[in-house]
Structures are given as structure tokens and as C-alpha cells.
Scaffold this motif. Structure first.
Motif, short mmCIF file in Angstrom:
data_model
loop_
_atom_site.label_atom_id
_atom_site.label_comp_id
_atom_site.label_asym_id
_atom_site.label_seq_id
_atom_site.Cartn_x
_atom_site.Cartn_y
_atom_site.Cartn_z
N ALA A 1 57.57 -13.36 -10.34
CA ALA A 1 58.31 -13.78 -11.54
C ALA A 1 57.92 -15.20 -11.93
O ALA A 1 57.92 -16.11 -11.08
N LEU A 2 57.60 -15.39 -13.19
CA LEU A 2 57.29 -16.71 -13.71
C LEU A 2 58.58 -17.41 -14.14
O LEU A 2 59.35 -16.86 -14.93
N ILE A 3 58.80 -18.58 -13.59
CA ILE A 3 59.95 -19.37 -14.01
C ILE A 3 59.46 -20.77 -14.35
O ILE A 3 58.32 -21.14 -14.03
N GLY A 4 60.31 -21.53 -15.01
CA GLY A 4 59.93 -22.91 -15.35
C GLY A 4 60.66 -23.40 -16.56
O GLY A 4 61.34 -22.64 -17.27
N TYR A 5 60.52 -24.69 -16.79
CA TYR A 5 61.14 -25.31 -17.96
C TYR A 5 60.49 -24.74 -19.20
O TYR A 5 59.32 -24.36 -19.22
N THR A 6 61.28 -24.64 -20.27
CA THR A 6 60.75 -24.07 -21.50
C THR A 6 59.51 -24.83 -21.99
O THR A 6 59.44 -26.05 -21.87
N ASN A 7 58.56 -24.10 -22.51
CA ASN A 7 57.30 -24.65 -23.04
C ASN A 7 56.38 -25.19 -21.94
O ASN A 7 55.56 -26.06 -22.19
N ALA A 8 56.52 -24.64 -20.71
CA ALA A 8 55.65 -25.07 -19.62
C ALA A 8 54.32 -24.31 -19.63
O ALA A 8 53.38 -24.69 -18.94
N GLY A 9 54.24 -23.21 -20.41
CA GLY A 9 53.00 -22.44 -20.51
C GLY A 9 53.04 -21.12 -19.77
O GLY A 9 51.99 -20.56 -19.43
N LYS A 10 54.23 -20.57 -19.54
CA LYS A 10 54.37 -19.33 -18.76
C LYS A 10 53.71 -18.15 -19.46
O LYS A 10 52.99 -17.36 -18.83
N GLU B 1 68.29 -11.03 -13.81
CA GLU B 1 68.36 -10.17 -12.63
C GLU B 1 66.97 -9.82 -12.12
O GLU B 1 66.79 -9.47 -10.95
N GLU B 2 65.97 -9.91 -13.02
CA GLU B 2 64.58 -9.67 -12.62
C GLU B 2 64.19 -10.58 -11.46
O GLU B 2 63.40 -10.21 -10.60
N LEU B 3 64.75 -11.80 -11.45
CA LEU B 3 64.36 -12.77 -10.43
C LEU B 3 64.80 -12.34 -9.04
O LEU B 3 64.13 -12.61 -8.05
N TYR B 4 65.93 -11.64 -8.94
CA TYR B 4 66.46 -11.24 -7.63
C TYR B 4 65.60 -10.17 -6.97
O TYR B 4 65.71 -9.95 -5.76
N ASN B 5 64.79 -9.49 -7.75
CA ASN B 5 63.92 -8.44 -7.20
C ASN B 5 62.49 -8.91 -7.01
O ASN B 5 61.62 -8.13 -6.65
N ALA B 6 62.25 -10.19 -7.28
CA ALA B 6 60.90 -10.71 -7.15
C ALA B 6 60.56 -11.00 -5.69
O ALA B 6 61.42 -11.41 -4.90
N ASP B 7 59.30 -10.76 -5.34
CA ASP B 7 58.81 -11.12 -4.01
C ASP B 7 58.36 -12.57 -3.96
O ASP B 7 58.26 -13.15 -2.87
N LEU B 8 58.08 -13.13 -5.15
CA LEU B 8 57.61 -14.52 -5.22
C LEU B 8 57.98 -15.10 -6.58
O LEU B 8 57.85 -14.43 -7.61
N LEU B 9 58.46 -16.32 -6.56
CA LEU B 9 58.75 -17.04 -7.81
C LEU B 9 57.65 -18.07 -8.04
O LEU B 9 57.41 -18.92 -7.18
N LEU B 10 56.98 -17.96 -9.17
CA LEU B 10 55.98 -18.97 -9.56
C LEU B 10 56.68 -19.98 -10.46
O LEU B 10 56.99 -19.69 -11.61
N HIS B 11 56.90 -21.17 -9.94
CA HIS B 11 57.55 -22.22 -10.72
C HIS B 11 56.48 -23.03 -11.45
O HIS B 11 55.81 -23.87 -10.86
N LEU B 12 56.35 -22.77 -12.74
CA LEU B 12 55.31 -23.42 -13.54
C LEU B 12 55.85 -24.74 -14.09
O LEU B 12 56.95 -24.80 -14.66
N VAL B 13 55.06 -25.80 -13.93
CA VAL B 13 55.46 -27.15 -14.35
C VAL B 13 54.39 -27.71 -15.28
O VAL B 13 53.20 -27.68 -14.96
N ASP B 14 54.83 -28.21 -16.44
CA ASP B 14 53.91 -28.88 -17.36
C ASP B 14 53.69 -30.30 -16.85
O ASP B 14 54.47 -31.21 -17.12
N ILE B 15 52.60 -30.52 -16.10
CA ILE B 15 52.35 -31.81 -15.47
C ILE B 15 51.96 -32.87 -16.49
O ILE B 15 52.04 -34.08 -16.22
N SER B 16 51.59 -32.46 -17.70
CA SER B 16 51.23 -33.44 -18.73
C SER B 16 52.46 -34.04 -19.40
O SER B 16 52.35 -35.03 -20.12
N HIS B 17 53.62 -33.43 -19.16
CA HIS B 17 54.85 -33.93 -19.78
C HIS B 17 55.33 -35.17 -19.04
O HIS B 17 55.38 -35.18 -17.80
N PRO B 18 55.69 -36.24 -19.75
CA PRO B 18 56.11 -37.48 -19.07
C PRO B 18 57.37 -37.32 -18.24
O PRO B 18 57.63 -38.13 -17.35
N ASN B 19 58.14 -36.27 -18.49
CA ASN B 19 59.41 -36.09 -17.77
C ASN B 19 59.36 -34.89 -16.83
O ASN B 19 60.37 -34.26 -16.57
N TRP B 20 58.18 -34.61 -16.28
CA TRP B 20 57.98 -33.38 -15.50
C TRP B 20 58.86 -33.35 -14.24
O TRP B 20 59.32 -32.28 -13.83
#
Length: 581
Positions: free
Chosen positions: A395-404, A466-485
Motif C-alpha cells: 500500500a502506498l501512503i504519504g503526504y498529499t502530492n508526494a507522487g504516489k 481499511e485497505e491498509l490493514y490488509n497490506a503486507d507492506l506500507l510504502l511511505h512516500l516522502v517528497d524530499i524536495s519539499h522544504p517541510n518534508w
């Protein structure tokens, strides 16, 4: 024309009320701001009654309203039937008396300026009445169309929102009122804040209240701008106020409210957006006093979700959130629907309009909850089918507009909507990804997280998350170019903690590293140190950089005990049927 005298009439004699009513028969020349004979009459009446007296004069010189106040203030009634355009003046000017006490004069006070700004009066004037009942000097002011506009009269003091005439006796006034008003309105008409903004589109002023603990307020204001842009709102101005204690009624102070109203006029704004959740009473008070639409950050996010929802489930979830938000904010708007008082002959006809609206909303919410439960059960059935086939789920998770969504498109060779906007993806999407070693896993894109996610949305999107509870792995995507990452990581982890997901297997993926390579202020080893610190992976979903390493990490985490070669690979047709089942 109505001859009603408004205001504080308690204790007045019938003869005094008749004298006040006779003011309606007076008229001044249209080009004159105020006449000396009317000044003498107002001063005499005000001194006699020991109360402030005000008159509202239209541009033809006729008196439209006569108002009686107290010794210290005057309250203007609701002005019906006059100009409602926020970018134009009302077409009325207010002249009222100020009684001098102990030999001290009184100019225009804050209440006068509030009336001038909120009612968009042509002009406001305070006529001094001395202790003999004679008219003294008159203090006049009008709204400035912009800071660089100067009247022909000499100014009493400098101000960025108002022009103050030099106080003088009424018989010394030489200004041509009609010429002055024409110049003001011409100047307001010339103001074109943004040429690309159409007349009927939303033009918003952003209101940000900075409290002592708000260290990242600049970033939060920037995020509010992005939310407004995503909602299709054009931002025409920002107003920031520092406050240690919020005003319980208006959030901001009355002085700042004056700035809000004049900025709204200057920029032709029709919407106020606050970067905090407002109480129903605050929204009501702000709407009534400014005559503008007022929304808070929660309502703005709800509107974005309403625009973005495409599937039936997404639309139901958004509607549920909007109904939950709207329910406590309903209020009676028409006394005609009020319940009759109790007693003989006074028992009401049943429910009030407000109660009926509330009941209908609750009934609709119940229907939507049942529909959502049915959809959730269907989704659970699909998950069980996938589990039977033993597909691993990422499951892809992350702050909005991170590029998921961009990452999902790149890995699964899909073409879902991916925009440089907040919440570009709302409805969950699951696609199969096949690695070079022959492994297959399902990649699910979820709605983006955001700081201070509204409680209504957390509840409404429970089925989606609820999709997240059935995931085997959470990919936490982070926009590293954002100054407030770093704050974005913390915001996501706070939400994961609320959802009891912090203990799930998680891999932090730093996206947009290609943008870091162009920055000269970072050391060459910055990315390497960052990856070691977080035990993460660096990629660019747009250029493909680092994706092979990411796939290797996912394989090592998901398929530890399995052979690197899979004998049988299901066809695309079979995969598609399982995903849509």
C-alpha cells in the motif's frame, strides 16, 4: 418613503419623536456633503435628547434613515434595498452627532470606521455638539480604493485604509460630494486584481491567525494556498494576524476585520478562507458582519474531495463527511417556521423547518452508512479472494502530492490521473506489478494524508483506509524536495498511530531525488546520510531513478523464503479479473 425613526426611542416624548420624523422632509443639495442649517437642527435635537442622532443621506440629498442612539453610540439598522455589490459603495452617507463632554471633542472612533467599512458607506461624518447645543467641527472620512489614492482635501492623518478630512466647520466645507464619489467609484472600477479571474469565479482572501506556538506558519499558509488552488479558488489576498488569545466571536480582532472588508472591496473578493476550524457561531458571526461567504480549512478540504470523488464509494464517503460537518451548523433562517408557543390555542403544528432539515440529514446519513457498509463488505470479499490467491499487497501512503500516483503509474505501466495538486487521487486504485525475477505483488494507491486531517474525513474514509490493514507492506512516500518534508513524515506517522498501523512493516521511500541533485546548498553525501538514517530508498518516480533498487527492497521484504523464480505467471487477463472481482 418610510418615516420611521429607528433606534433607541425609549423615554422620548411624542413631540420629540415628531420632530425627529420631520427630518425626513429635509433635503440638501446633491453636491454638498452636509448643510449648515441641518447641522444646527441635528445639534439642537441631539443636545435636547442627550443622545447621538444620525441620518443616512442618499446621493440625491434625500434623508433615507433617521436613527437615535445613546449618549455614546449609535446603531445602524439593516439597510435593505441598497447596493449589494461588494466592489461598490452603498450609495448612502452617514452623518451623526458626537456630544462633547467636559469640553473635550470627539472625532471618528473605531465603531464609526467599522460601520464605514462593513456597510461600504460613501462617507461617514461625526458632528461635534458643544455643551451649549451648538454644532462644532465635523470629522469626515471615506474608504481609500488603494493606498496611493489621495483626495483633493487636506488629510487629518495618514491611514492605509481610510482618508480622513481635516476637521472643519460645516459651513467651511467646499468639497463637491458628487465629484468625490465619482472619483472613488471610478478608482474602484479600475482595480483589476487578476485579469484572468472571471466575474462569477470564487475570489478568496486567506485569513491566517498566527499564535505563539505556530513556528511553521509560513509553510501552513503556503499549504492553504495550495488547497485553494486545488479547489479551483483564486487567491487574491492574504491577511495575517498575530494573536495570543483568539477572539471568541470573530477569531480575529475588530481592527483586522476592517482590513478584511476593505481588502475584499479592493480585490473584489467574495470568499474568506480561514486556516483553522471555525465553530458554527463564528461562521455565522463572520458571515453576518462581512456579508461574505466564510469557510474554514475543513470545509475547503471537503470541497476538494467532493470534486475529486469519481467512484460510487468515494462519492458516498464525501457526502457522509459533508453531512456530518453541516449538521451542527444548521440554523433557523426564517421565523415563519418557528414553533408556536405552548398553551391553549398555542400548540405548534409539529416540527420546525430546522428540525425537519436535521431529521432528513440524519435519515440520509443512515442510508449512506448502510450503503457504505455494503460496499465495504464487497471490498472485504475482494480482499479475501486476493488473499486466497496469495498475492502480496503493498500500500502506498504519504503526504498529499508526494507522487504516489506517479509511482503507481510508473511501476504498473498505468495512466491514472497524476497532477501537481493536493489530493489529485481520491479513490483507491490497485494494480498488479511484476518484477524482473517473476514475482507479482499488488500495489494499492490510497488517498494522500495531510496535517490535522478533519475528523469527519477520518470517519468517512474508514472503508478506503481499511485497505491498509490488509497490506503486507506500507510504502511511505516522502517528497524530499519539499522544504517541510520532516513535518510531513511526522504528520503521516501521527495518523498511522491513530489508526494502530505504526507496527506494520513499513519502508520509507524518498521521492524526487532528481530535484535535490540540482541544489548547490546540499552536500554530495546528503542523500546517502538520509537513506542510512531512515533505512530508506531514494527514487525519482518521474525519471525512473532508483526504481530497480526499490523493487529489490520490496522483493527482499515480501518474498524472503520464496525462490527467486516463479514457475507460473498468471496472464494479464487473469490478473485483471481478480483485481476487479
Amino acid at each position: 418613503m418610510s418615516r420611521v425613526v429607528y433606534g433607541n426611542l425609549q423615554g422620548l416624548k411624542p413631540s420629540e419623536i415628531r420632530r425627529l420624523e420631520r427630518l425626513y422632509y429635509r433635503k440638501i443639495h446633491p453636491e454638498v456633503i452636509f448643510s449648515s442649517d441641518l447641522a444646527w437642527e441635528l445639534a439642537e435635537l441631539s443636545f435636547l435628547l442627550n443622545r447621538q442622532i444620525g441620518i443616512l443621506i442618499n446621493r440625491t440629498g434625500e434623508i433615507e434613515y433617521v436613527i437615535v442612539g445613546t449618549f455614546n453610540q449609535i446603531e445602524i439598522p439593516e439597510l435593505k434595498g441598497y447596493r449589494e455589490s461588494l466592489a461598490r459603495l452603498k450609495g448612502l452617507r452617514l452623518i451623526h452627532t458626537h456630544l462633547i463632554k467636559n469640553g473635550k471633542g470627539s472625532g471618528l472612533d473605531q465603531d464609526d470606521l467599522l460601520d464605514l467599512a462593513f456597510l461600504r458607506l460613501d462617507l461617514i461624518g461625526a458632528l461635534e455638539v458643544n455643551e451649549k447645543g451648538e454644532p462644532g467641527k465635523i470629522h469626515l472620512a471615506h474608504i481609500l480604493p488603494h493606498a496611493g489614492f489621495f483626495s483633493q482635501a487636506l488629510s487629518d492623518r495618514e491611514d492605509q485604509f481610510f482618508f480622513f478630512f481635516k476637521p472643519k466647520y460645516v459651513w467651511d466645507l467646499r468639497e463637491n460630494f458628487l465629484e468625490l464619489i465619482k472619483a472613488l467609484e471610478d478608482e474602484f472600477e479600475k482595480i483589476k486584481p487578476l485579469k484572468n479571474v472571471k466575474e462569477k469565479e470564487d475570489r478568496a482572501l486567506l485569513i491566517f491567525v498566527k499564535e505563539p506556538q505556530d513556528l511553521d506558519w509560513e509553510e501552513r499558509l503556503k499549504e492553504l494556498k495550495e488547497l485553494a488552488k486545488t479547489a479551483g479558488v483564486t487567491v487574491v489576498g492574504e491577511i495575517i494576524q498575530k494573536r495570543t488569545i483568539l477572539d471568541p466571536r470573530y477569531v480575529i480582532g475588530k481592527g483586522k476585520l476592517i482590513e478584511v472588508m476593505i481588502q475584499a472591496m479592493r480585490n473584489k473578493a467574495n470568499l474568506l478562507i480561514f486556516d483553522r476550524e471555525l465553530t458554527p457561531s463564528q461562521v455565522r458571526a463572520l458571515t453576518e458582519v462581512t456579508d461574505l461567504r466564510v469557510i474554514d480549512r475543513t470545509q475547503l478540504i471537503l470541497d476538494i474531495f467532493a470534486q475529486r470523488a469519481k467512484t460510487k464509494e468515494g462519492k458516498i464517503q464525501v457526502e457522509m463527511a459533508q453531512l456530518r460537518y453541516a449538521l451542527p451548523r444548521l440554523r433557523a433562517k426564517d421565523d415563519a417556521f418557528s414553533r408556536l408557543t405552548g398553551g391553549i390555542g398555542g400548540r405548534g403544528p409539529g416540527e420546525t423547518k430546522l428540525e425537519i432539515d436535521k431529521r432528513r440529514i440524519k435519515d440520509k446519513m443512515s442510508r449512506l452508512e448502510r450503503e457504505l457498509a455494503r460496499i465495504s463488505a464487497e471490498r472485504d470479499l475482494r480482499r479475501k479472494r486476493r488473499k486466497k490467491l496469495d498475492y502480496k499487497i503493498v500500500a502506498l501512503i504519504g503526504y498529499t502530492n508526494a507522487g504516489k500516483t506517479t509511482l503507481l503509474n510508473t511501476l504498473s505501466k498505468s495512466n491514472y490521473l497524476a497532477e501537481d495538486k493536493l489530493f489529485a487521487t481520491l479513490d483507491p486504485v490497485t494494480k498488479a506489478v511484476r518484477t524482473q525475477k517473476g514475482h507479482i505483488f499488488l500495489l494499492t494507491d490510497t488517498v494522500g494524508f495531510i496535517r490535522d486531517l478533519p475528523e469527519e474525513l477520518k470517519k468517512a474514509f474508514k472503508a478506503t483506509l481499511e485497505e491498509l490493514y490488509n497490506a503486507d507492506l506500507l510504502l511511505h512516500l516522502v517528497d524530499i524536495s519539499h522544504p517541510n518534508w520532516e513535518n510531513h513524515i511526522q504528520a503521516v506517522e501521527n495518523i498511522l498511530e491513530e489508526m494502530d498501523l505504526l507496527n506494520f512493516p513499513r519502508l520509507i521511500v524518498f521521492n524526487k531525488i532528481d530535484l535535490l541533485n540540482k541544489r548547490e546548498d546540499l552536500s554530495p553525501n546528503f542523500i546517502l546520510r538520509l537513506l542510512n538514517q531512515y533505512n530508506g530508498v531514494g527514487i525519482s518516480a518521474m525519471t525512473g531513478e532508483g526504481l530497480d533498487q526499490l523493487i529489490s527492497h520490496i522483493e527482499s521484504l515480501l518474498f524472503k523464503e520464496e525462490s527467486s523464480i516463479v514457475v507460473e505467471i498468471p496472464s494479464e487477463k487473469v490478473l485483471t479479473s481478480h483485481l476487479s472481482a
